[in-house]
Scaffold this motif. Structure first.
Motif: not given
Length: 140
Positions: A104-123
């Motif tokens: 997702l980071e590569e596709e959208f050219k963004i950086t997701v912080e580790e705290d936010n990445a761990q909270s992602i569970t759904t689309i």
């Protein structure tokens, strides 16, 4: 996740031009929770996290996230994904989730912080975060 219990008290004189005095007591609010309010007889308002979530992601973002999840988890085109689908429903483990976030980071050219990445569970959570990060990204 900490539950927010806060109280706001108001005081004002009726018929006079005195501004209301507001006092705040409580803890921080998680970015993932909305706040519901309820008044009591004492004039205090108690804030509680709401059970409802606002979905703000664009349909295009949700669709791209679904495509990436299908690709990363090697799901067929006929896989029934919805915005509420959890990665774990399709056999994803923590390493798969990391790979999804990296894609997702590569596709959208963004950086997701580790705290936010761990909270992602759904689309939907992934799409909401992506739209938020894309909107915050400074124009090049």
């Amino acid at each position: 996740m900490a539950t927010l219990y806060a109280a706001i008290s108001f005081s004002a004189k009726v018929g006079r031009c005195k501004a209301p005095a507001v006092t705040w007591k409580g803890s921080g609010v998680s970015g993932r929770n909305l706040i519901s309010m309820g008044a009591t007889r004492t004039g205090l308002i108690f804030l509680r996290p709401s059970r409802f979530r606002v979905c703000v992601a664009k349909a295009e973002t949700v669709s791209k996230v679904m495509d990436i999840v299908k690709q990363q988890l090697a799901l067929g085109e006929d896989a029934a994904l919805t915005p509420e689908s959890r990665f774990t429903e399709f056999g994803a483990d923590s390493l798969d989730t990391v790979e999804i976030v990296m894609a997702l980071e590569e596709e959208f050219k963004i950086t997701v912080e580790e705290d936010n990445a761990q909270s992602i569970t759904t689309i939907q959570e992934a799409a909401d975060l992506i739209d938020k990060l894309v909107d915050e990204k400074p124009a090049a």
